[in-house]
Enzyme design. Structure first.
Site, PDB file in Angstrom:
ATOM      1  N   CYS A   1      13.911   3.325  17.732  1.00 40.61           N
ATOM      2  CA  CYS A   1      15.010   2.652  17.485  1.00 40.61           C
ATOM      3  C   CYS A   1      16.289   3.062  18.178  1.00 40.61           C
ATOM      4  CB  CYS A   1      15.269   2.895  15.833  1.00 40.61           C
ATOM      5  SG  CYS A   1      14.807   4.585  15.450  1.00 40.61           S
TER       6      CYS A   1
ATOM      7  N   HIS B   1      22.071   3.651  13.075  1.00 41.54           N
ATOM      8  CA  HIS B   1      22.117   4.896  14.171  1.00 41.54           C
ATOM      9  C   HIS B   1      23.233   4.705  15.044  1.00 41.54           C
ATOM     10  CE1 HIS B   1      18.170   5.925  12.860  1.00 41.54           C
ATOM     11  NE2 HIS B   1      17.362   5.806  13.744  1.00 41.54           N
TER      12      HIS B   1
HETATM   13  N1  LIG Z   1      12.595   3.200   9.742  1.00 44.84           N
HETATM   14  C1  LIG Z   1      13.017   3.202  11.226  1.00 44.84           C
HETATM   15  O1  LIG Z   1      14.156   3.067  11.522  1.00 44.84           O
HETATM   16  C2  LIG Z   1      12.113   2.666  12.261  1.00 44.84           C
HETATM   17  C3  LIG Z   1      12.650   2.172  13.361  1.00 44.84           C
HETATM   18  C4  LIG Z   1      11.570   2.019  14.524  1.00 44.84           C
HETATM   19  C5  LIG Z   1      10.055   2.105  14.081  1.00 44.84           C
HETATM   20  N2  LIG Z   1       9.578   2.794  13.036  1.00 44.84           N
HETATM   21  C6  LIG Z   1       8.364   2.959  12.783  1.00 44.84           C
HETATM   22  O2  LIG Z   1       7.733   1.791  11.804  1.00 44.84           O
HETATM   23  C7  LIG Z   1       6.782   2.513  11.164  1.00 44.84           C
HETATM   24  C8  LIG Z   1       7.119   2.430   9.422  1.00 44.84           C
HETATM   25  O3  LIG Z   1       8.349   3.156   9.424  1.00 44.84           O
HETATM   26  P1  LIG Z   1       9.176   3.055   7.858  1.00 44.84           P
HETATM   27  O4  LIG Z   1      10.257   3.526   8.162  1.00 44.84           O
HETATM   28  O5  LIG Z   1       9.171   1.345   7.437  1.00 44.84           O
HETATM   29  O6  LIG Z   1       7.878   3.910   6.803  1.00 44.84           O
HETATM   30  P2  LIG Z   1       8.039   3.622   5.253  1.00 44.84           P
HETATM   31  O7  LIG Z   1       9.202   3.276   4.939  1.00 44.84           O
HETATM   32  O8  LIG Z   1       7.427   5.161   4.966  1.00 44.84           O
HETATM   33  O9  LIG Z   1       6.774   2.778   5.187  1.00 44.84           O
HETATM   34  C9  LIG Z   1       5.275   2.887   5.623  1.00 44.84           C
HETATM   35  C10 LIG Z   1       4.551   1.784   5.508  1.00 44.84           C
HETATM   36  O10 LIG Z   1       3.372   2.136   5.839  1.00 44.84           O
HETATM   37  C11 LIG Z   1       2.447   1.701   4.790  1.00 44.84           C
HETATM   38  N3  LIG Z   1       1.200   2.701   4.728  1.00 44.84           N
HETATM   39  C12 LIG Z   1       1.160   3.790   4.717  1.00 44.84           C
HETATM   40  N4  LIG Z   1      -0.189   4.357   4.707  1.00 44.84           N
HETATM   41  C13 LIG Z   1      -1.114   3.275   4.981  1.00 44.84           C
HETATM   42  C14 LIG Z   1      -2.290   3.185   4.955  1.00 44.84           C
HETATM   43  N5  LIG Z   1      -3.211   3.982   4.888  1.00 44.84           N
HETATM   44  N6  LIG Z   1      -2.662   1.726   5.021  1.00 44.84           N
HETATM   45  C15 LIG Z   1      -1.911   0.609   5.046  1.00 44.84           C
HETATM   46  N7  LIG Z   1      -0.662   0.747   5.019  1.00 44.84           N
HETATM   47  C16 LIG Z   1      -0.040   2.116   4.777  1.00 44.84           C
HETATM   48  C17 LIG Z   1       2.944   1.828   3.450  1.00 44.84           C
HETATM   49  O11 LIG Z   1       2.578   1.148   2.325  1.00 44.84           O
HETATM   50  P3  LIG Z   1       2.644   2.077   0.721  1.00 44.84           P
HETATM   51  O12 LIG Z   1       3.995   1.426   0.421  1.00 44.84           O
HETATM   52  O13 LIG Z   1       1.790   1.195   0.227  1.00 44.84           O
HETATM   53  O14 LIG Z   1       2.509   3.420   0.954  1.00 44.84           O
HETATM   54  C18 LIG Z   1       4.414   1.446   3.851  1.00 44.84           C
HETATM   55  O15 LIG Z   1       4.248   0.040   3.859  1.00 44.84           O
HETATM   56  C19 LIG Z   1       6.424   3.941  11.744  1.00 44.84           C
HETATM   57  O16 LIG Z   1       5.640   3.947  12.571  1.00 44.84           O
HETATM   58  C20 LIG Z   1       7.937   4.350  12.464  1.00 44.84           C
HETATM   59  O17 LIG Z   1       7.769   5.136  13.351  1.00 44.84           O
HETATM   60  C21 LIG Z   1      10.705   2.977  12.031  1.00 44.84           C
END
Ligand SMILES: NC(=O)c1ccc[n+]([C@@H]2O[C@H](COP(=O)([O-])OP(=O)(O)OC[C@H]3O[C@@H](n4cnc5c(N)ncnc54)[C@H](OP(=O)(O)O)[C@@H]3O)[C@@H](O)[C@H]2O)c1
Length: 335
Positions: free
Chosen positions: A127, A245
């Site tokens: 990001c 950010h």
């Molecule tokens: N947040 C940011 O600003 C940002 C920016 C760029 C990239 N990212 C990347 O994007 C990804 C997600 O980030 P996030 O911030 O959205 O995280 P998050 O809010 O923790 O969401 C995680 C997601 O993954 C799902 N998940 C977890 N374990 C799983 C499994 N075993 N099988 C299928 N689905 C599963 C969760 O489902 P449940 O709700 O059912 O647990 C939820 O939908 C990460 O790889 C992160 O590095 C994030």
């Protein structure tokens, strides 16, 4: 188009659903995938109710584009399987970003790279890196790039829903008493208390004292800009902000350029909104929910030639993740 979202209930996944709807992407069929915790729940999107499923063999058959935001382990496991089943995968995790066979794409900077995807996987960059490289590409067009030094001020939503939850609970006084000063609440993804604090650690440290996030900013910037030797250094800092950010970028150019010419180059660059004057600087609170990269406080260094300082702010869930991924999808579908 049949679109699948893996991680549909997370901070990024929910934003992807918002962005798909706002940009009126022609989605005929939507498959929403998450963990066992969410399976069976329904989500309303575009006037239809979609039931959340757990990914399994066959989940991606018939899917045109699969947007992944469920963490690196899921991307490593399901990316190749989804590609085998015929979907183009746009992955938000860091799992595939530095793979030489996977394009790492910011559409305004290197959108043409989308066409070369031998594994059927396209990676969305980190990001903080996305918003920084958009500004750097504008500077590069005006005067080339000789050196970059960045300091980030990263919101808690960059660590997903658990990061936001930790800040909310600490702001409400939870965990403050009886704990060692500076300790986080239980379940926090941060190593220190984040409420009322500034924490110069995003990810684990390596043997040289750099964090994972800092290494990502260095390596991914060089890959996206296709400047493998570009000197880049970063210090990544977590701050108690919900969304958005901020990155302070010091950039040294290759060629002489006036401050006015540099400002004009930034104004003209697609996806950048420039502050009208010094007082109009962007802040995360004001730009959260927007899709652009906001630039302000552009100054020439008082001592060093060809050196400039920029303040670059973007919504990490949008341009830093969901919007960038949906822009890639739009390019794939000829939009
Ligand atoms: N947040 C940011 O600003 C940002 C920016 C760029 C990239 N990212 C990347 O994007 C990804 C997600 O980030 P996030 O911030 O959205 O995280 P998050 O809010 O923790 O969401 C995680 C997601 O993954 C799902 N998940 C977890 N374990 C799983 C499994 N075993 N099988 C299928 N689905 C599963 C969760 O489902 P449940 O709700 O059912 O647990 C939820 O939908 C990460 O790889 C992160 O590095 C994030």
């Amino acid at each position: 188009m049949h679109v699948a979202v893996l991680g549909a209930t997370g901070a990024v996944g929910r934003t992807m659903l918002e962005v798909l709807a706002e940009r009126r992407v022609a989605v005929d069929r939507l498959t929403l995938l998450a963990s066992e915790r969410s399976a069976g729940r329904t989500v309303e999107w575009g006037g239809r109710e979609v039931t959340l499923e757990v990914p399994r063999a066959g989940s991606f058959r018939g899917v045109d584009v699969a947007l992944f935001s469920a963490g690196g382990d899921r991307s490593r496991e399901w990316g190749p399987r989804a590609a085998d089943e015929g979907a183009v995968v746009i992955d938000n995790s860091s799992a595939w970003r530095m793979d030489p066979q996977v394009p790492l794409v910011v559409p305004e900077v290197n959108g043409a790279r989308i066409a070369e995807r031998p594994l059927g996987i396209i990676a969305n960059p980190n990001c903080s890196t996305i918003q920084m490289v958009v500004a750097l590409q504008a500077v590069r067009k005006a005067a080339g790039l000789a050196r970059v030094v960045a300091t980030t001020y990263q919101s808690v939503s960059g660590a997903g829903e658990t990061g936001r939850e930790a800040l909310r609970r600490e702001e409400h006084g939870e965990g403050a008493r009886g704990l060692k000063l500076g300790a986080p609440v239980d379940g926090s993804p941060f190593t220190r208390r984040i409420a009322g604090n500034v924490v110069p650690q995003v990810g684990d440290f390596d043997a040289e004292g750099w964090t994972v996030e800092e290494r990502k900013m260095i390596g991914e910037t060089r890959k996206i800009l296709e400047l493998p030797e570009l000197p880049v250094a970063a210090t990544c800092v977590r701050v108690p902000v919900d969304v958005g950010h901020s990155v302070q970028v010091m950039v040294e150019t290759e060629r002489e350029v006036t401050l006015d010419a540099l400002r004009l180059a930034l104004v003209a660059f697609p996806g950048i909104l420039m502050a009208g004057g010094p007082e109009a600087f962007p802040t995360p609170l004001e730009i959260a929910g927007r899709n652009e990269v906001f630039v302000g406080r552009v100054r020439a260094d008082p001592d060093r030639p060809r050196t400039f300082h920029l303040w670059v702010v973007a919504d990490n869930l949008r341009k830093g993740a969901a919007t960038n991924a949906v822009q890639i999808l739009e390019r794939l579908s000829g939009g």
